[in-house]
Design an enzyme around this catalytic site. Structure first.
Site, PDB file in Angstrom:
ATOM      1  N   LYS A 118      -4.665   5.401  -8.519  1.00 19.85           N
ATOM      2  CA  LYS A 118      -5.778   4.896  -9.318  1.00 19.85           C
ATOM      3  C   LYS A 118      -7.074   5.630  -8.967  1.00 19.85           C
ATOM      4  CE  LYS A 118      -3.711   1.707 -11.748  1.00 19.85           C
ATOM      5  NZ  LYS A 118      -4.169   0.327 -11.805  1.00 19.85           N
ATOM      6  N   LYS A 162     -12.190  -0.605  -3.194  1.00 20.55           N
ATOM      7  CA  LYS A 162     -10.740  -0.550  -3.336  1.00 20.55           C
ATOM      8  C   LYS A 162     -10.285   0.798  -3.884  1.00 20.55           C
ATOM      9  CE  LYS A 162      -8.742  -4.029  -5.306  1.00 20.55           C
ATOM     10  NZ  LYS A 162      -8.483  -5.087  -6.312  1.00 20.55           N
ATOM     11  N   TYR A 163     -11.191   1.494  -4.590  1.00 21.49           N
ATOM     12  CA  TYR A 163     -10.791   2.732  -5.264  1.00 21.49           C
ATOM     13  C   TYR A 163     -11.621   3.948  -4.872  1.00 21.49           C
ATOM     14  CZ  TYR A 163      -8.669  -0.930  -8.045  1.00 21.49           C
ATOM     15  OH  TYR A 163      -7.958  -2.043  -8.435  1.00 21.49           O
ATOM     16  N   ASP A 204       0.282   2.076  -9.605  1.00 26.31           N
ATOM     17  CA  ASP A 204       0.399   2.738  -8.298  1.00 26.31           C
ATOM     18  C   ASP A 204       1.139   1.891  -7.271  1.00 26.31           C
ATOM     19  OD1 ASP A 204      -1.643   0.861  -8.326  1.00 26.31           O
ATOM     20  OD2 ASP A 204      -2.869   1.943  -6.858  1.00 26.31           O
ATOM     21  N   ASP A 212      -1.206 -10.389   2.123  1.00 21.63           N
ATOM     22  CA  ASP A 212      -1.615 -10.167   0.742  1.00 21.63           C
ATOM     23  C   ASP A 212      -0.619 -10.812  -0.225  1.00 21.63           C
ATOM     24  OD1 ASP A 212      -3.476  -8.489  -1.051  1.00 21.63           O
ATOM     25  OD2 ASP A 212      -1.487  -7.868  -1.740  1.00 21.63           O
ATOM     26  N   GLN A 233       4.500  -4.347  -0.408  1.00 21.35           N
ATOM     27  CA  GLN A 233       4.674  -3.621  -1.659  1.00 21.35           C
ATOM     28  C   GLN A 233       4.578  -2.140  -1.308  1.00 21.35           C
ATOM     29  OE1 GLN A 233       1.338  -5.702  -3.157  1.00 21.35           O
ATOM     30  NE2 GLN A 233      -0.090  -4.009  -2.926  1.00 21.35           N
ATOM     31  N   GLU A 244      -3.446 -15.081   1.701  1.00 19.10           N
ATOM     32  CA  GLU A 244      -4.344 -14.697   0.605  1.00 19.10           C
ATOM     33  C   GLU A 244      -3.629 -15.030  -0.698  1.00 19.10           C
ATOM     34  OE1 GLU A 244      -5.989 -11.758  -2.453  1.00 19.10           O
ATOM     35  OE2 GLU A 244      -3.979 -11.796  -1.597  1.00 19.10           O
TER      36      GLU A 244
END
Length: 663
Positions: free
Chosen positions: A251, A523-524, A346, A382, A311, A411
């Site tokens: 991303k 985050k990106y 992603d 997460d 993940q 979370e």
């Protein structure tokens, strides 16, 4: 045909034991040093007196410790025990007929009615003689002597002997246990260390900690910020995933599906050619660098919490080595994560319905074990609600059996019952709906649910005003005062709280249009923050956190009492320790735009203060001192300054009649 019981002499019923979570399916939760208060309905047929005991033990003990339970009225009984070590503890309740207490009760009634009680004294002497037969040594001798005295005594002397305190203690210690009923369940309490209940978290992205000229921060850069984080009063520094980031479908800025050449990608897209969940992003540093960082954190009184996100990116080694752990589409491509209409190209989730689920579970357990081996015992997990409940129950049990010091933060921004189920399964703390509870009725209702219902036995909230995923509307539009308000609320209403910084203390409000998400999110992309700017909430946060550490009343959740105010824009609450050694009144304006006034009504009965008796009031954030008289007191709160107050109350001042104080 109805079945006969094995022992028809059992006459005591035991019901409604608490704490009992879902019929004993799940444990209650405590931290070391806390009391476990057990209550139960216990009664028998007829007019006999029951003797009720609380039995408790650690999981590694076979013998029970026993405490007498106190009658509360209406056949309700209570007793408490203290849990002093982490791990599993068990308790249950026993009840039997107390023949000595029943005899003594009836004896007193007969004596009051003027009856001759010689035969009753003989009956009592026989009961005491039987107890002497069950006792040993000097206690047997004392009981035998009491029996002789009861036989020899007349009505008046015998009645006095029946009420002897020593005799009552001896008879209780050597009670006839035949016919005793034990509750059919041994109920569990999982005990954790204090940080599971009381903790103050600071989240930051290590890759944004580098110098201005550096394209990517490192653990060494992050280490330089630890003194500032510690000075603010935080005790947990939480790092988002620190693993290699995949390249496939990476991303770009603001979650763009197309990345530029220099875009670093999302840390939650875990795994590349450099490794997976037990590897480190090479630009952050080596494993030795990470150990040095965690050691430095410890020197500053900080623990490091790691993000566990189960993940993978499409480049994770497991995708190649264990394709059976993932879901594959008819066209031969692997299924990436989706939450329609959101797409996470992603990231690919594990297929927990795979036939190879056992090796998958074991591999995920080894991820935890690896980081525990590096000294990490706090994990922020997460999206646990997207993985099977059975997995979490198994893996947390496994890890806590080996490492009872581990703490797990869930979370899970999801439905209430799902959040509560995760807590029951073993999560020590949980994110909550605090981000979206802004009005006085909303906050009072939600905190009532968390602190005044059975939820409090297993669910520990952790209040976060913001996260990398969430920039609430209240913060977007309320400016700096809104950030101050929300931290005041988070830090006083919940024993555990956290912020995503530095955007929080720098009151960053720049959001994506019509979204509760940060524009140009870390985050990106790598961001640069000015840690030295005077335009910061750092000083207020430091003061609030100092109060949290100094005042035990703010270190638990079940002691919250809301106070009435005549203005719905002002929230007021009391928090106090059981012995009233720490009594705090928190008053916060919920309006970030305009000054607000309110009359706060103190519950004097809870404070143990008579009407009109003076209260010494000390402002712990402002240093102000006042003396209040009476329950109702007027306050004015201005968002241009500090939009709330934390008052320490002293409910009793020395008076001239306290002669012992002056001697």
């Amino acid at each position: 045909m109805a079945r006969m019981p094995q022992d028809g002499k059992k006459r005591v019923a035991i019901e409604n034991v608490s704490p009992e979570i879902d019929g004993g399916r799940f444990p209650a939760r405590r931290v070391t040093g806390e009391e476990v208060t057990v209550e139960a309905d216990v009664f028998c047929d007829g007019h006999d007196e029951p003797a009720v005991s609380l039995l408790y033990r650690r999981a590694d003990q076979r013998a029970w410790q026993r405490l007498p339970m106190e009658r509360l009225g209406n056949d309700r009984w209570r007793a408490s025990f203290v849990v002093d070590t982490p791990g599993s503890w068990f308790f249950t309740v026993e009840g039997g007929i107390d023949r000595f207490a029943t005899w003594r009760h009836d004896l007193m009634k007969r004596r009051e009615a003027g009856e001759n009680v010689v035969v009753e004294l003989q009956i009592g002497a026989a009961l005491v003689n039987k107890a002497a037969g069950r006792a040993r040594g000097i206690e047997a001798e004392r009981l035998a002597r009491f029996a002789e005295e009861l036989l020899a005594a007349g009505s008046q002397r015998g009645t006095a002997l029946a009420g002897d305190a020593e005799l009552a203690l001896l008879m209780a210690a050597h009670r006839d246990e035949r016919g005793t009923t034990r509750y059919e369940k041994e109920l569990e309490v999982v005990v954790e260390r204090l940080v599971a209940r009381f903790s103050t978290w600071y989240e930051l992205f290590p890759r944004s900690c580098g110098a201005d000229a550096a394209p990517h921060g490192s653990f060494a850069d992050c280490e330089k910020l630890l003194p500032a984080i510690a000075r603010m009063g935080f005790d947990v520094v939480y790092l988002p995933p620190i693993h290699p980031i995949g390249v496939t479908n990476r991303k770009g800025k603001n979650n763009s599906p197309v990345a530029e050449a220099d875009d670093p990608g999302s840390p939650w897209a875990i795994g590349s050619a450099e490794g997976g969940h037990t590897a480190l992003h090479p630009q952050l540093g080596t494993l030795e660098d990470f150990r040095r960082f965690t050691a430095a954190a410890g020197e500053h009184g900080l623990e490091v919490a790691l993000d566990i996100a189960f993940q993978c990116s499409p480049d994770h080694p497991w995708v190649r080595e264990h394709p059976e752990w993932f879901r594959w589409r008819p066209d031969g491509t692997v299924q990436y994560a989706e939450n329609p209409p959101k797409k996470y190209q992603d990231v690919i989730p594990f297929d927990f319905e795979t036939d190879a689920w056992r090796p998958l579970w074991e591999a995920l357990r080894e991820v935890f074990r690896f980081w525990i081996g590096q000294g990490i015992t706090i994990f922020r997990v997460d999206n646990p609600h997207t993985k099977p409940f059975a997995f979490w129950e198994w893996v947390i049990r496994e890890l806590k059996r080996e490492h009872p010091e581990t703490v797990f933060l869930s979370e899970a921004f999801t439905r209430p019952k799902v959040m509560y189920r995760l807590a029951k399964l073993g999560f020590s703390q949980s994110y909550t709906y605090f981000c979206w509870r802004n009005t006085k009725p909303e906050l009072e209702q939600y905190l009532g649910e968390l602190t005044r219902t059975g939820v409090r036995e297993f669910f520990r909230p952790n209040f976060w005003p913001n996260t990398p995923d969430i920039l609430p509307e209240f913060l977007q539009f309320g400016g700096k005062p809104a950030f101050a308000i929300r931290y005041l609320l988070a830090a006083t209403l919940s024993a555990s709280c956290g912020i995503y910084g530095p955007p929080f203390e720098l009151f960053v409000t720049d959001a994506l249009p019509d979204r509760e998400e940060y524009r140009d999110s870390e985050k990106y992309e790598v961001r640069r923050w000015d840690w030295k700017t005077p335009e910061s909430l750092r000083e207020l946060i430091t003061r609030i956190n100092r109060v949290r550490k100094e005042e035990p009343a703010l270190q638990e959740n079940g002691n919250l009492h809301f106070c009435a105010t005549d203005n719905d824009s002002v929230l007021a609450c009391l928090k106090m320790t059981p012995g009233r050694g720490s009594i705090l009144l928190v008053v916060v304006s919920l309006d970030p735009f305009f000054p607000q006034e309110a009359t706060v009504a103190l519950p004097l009965d809870i404070l143990g203060v008579e009407e009109g008796h003076p209260l010494l009031v000390e402002g712990l954030l402002t240093g102000e001192r006042q003396i209040w008289h009476g329950a109702e007191n007027r306050l004015r709160l201005d968002p241009a300054g500090i939009p709330g107050r934390i008052f320490r109350l002293r409910p009793r001042l020395r008076r001239e009649h306290d002669f012992d104080y002056f001697m």
